[in-house]
Scaffold this motif. Structure first.
Motif: not given
Length: 160
Positions: A69-71, A77-82, A128-139
């Motif tokens: 997850v951290r890596e 740039k943009v990560v969505i856990f879905s 724990r809900t989805v989605p969990r969206c991150f931009i530039d490492g920030k939730f």
């Protein structure tokens, strides 16, 4: 006859205990006029069951899942856990599509370790809900949060 479990048609096969959680306020007790003062009041079954606490899951933030997850978050740039079937996840992905922004999407329901990753995300973000969206490492939030950011013009500013 006086009985602490007067609302049951038969004696329950389990012992009702006062929960050790913040949910204890939701248990309603009903005074039984036939009971002496030294017996506990009768409890309504529905509120006792609804007050039961979920088991606490230990999440190691040193695990391979936490490392993944951290890596993933730090190298994109943009990560969505879905989850592929989730309408809120689709809502979040759509906001990035409108901006022609390529998001790295991790579909948890299509991974063997999806539940473990979701537990790590719960520990990191508080849910724990989805989605969990991150931009530039920030939730930045979930589906409705990302949609609101788009509608307010804030999401666009991340990509200018």
């Amino acid at each position: 006859m006086c009985s602490p479990s007067k609302t049951f048609s038969r004696k329950p096969s389990f012992k009702i205990q006062q929960p050790q959680s913040s949910f204890s306020h939701s248990i309603r007790t009903f005074p039984d006029p036939d009971c002496p003062k030294n017996l506990p009041p009768t409890r309504s079954m529905g509120t006792v069951v609804s007050a039961l606490q979920r088991p606490t899951i230990f999440v190691s933030m040193d695990s391979v899942h936490a490392q993944f997850v951290r890596e993933t978050i730090s190298s994109n740039k943009v990560v969505i856990f879905s989850k592929s079937y989730c309408p809120y996840c689709s809502m979040a992905k759509e906001q990035f599509r409108k901006l022609n922004v390529k998001a790295t999407v991790v579909e948890l329901d299509q991974r063997e370790d999806g539940n473990e990753i979701q537990a790590v995300l719960g520990e990191m973000t508080g849910s724990r809900t989805v989605p969990r969206c991150f931009i530039d490492g920030k939730f930045v939030g979930g589906g409705t949060d990302v949609k609101r950011l788009y509608e307010q013009g804030i999401l666009q500013k991340y990509f200018q």
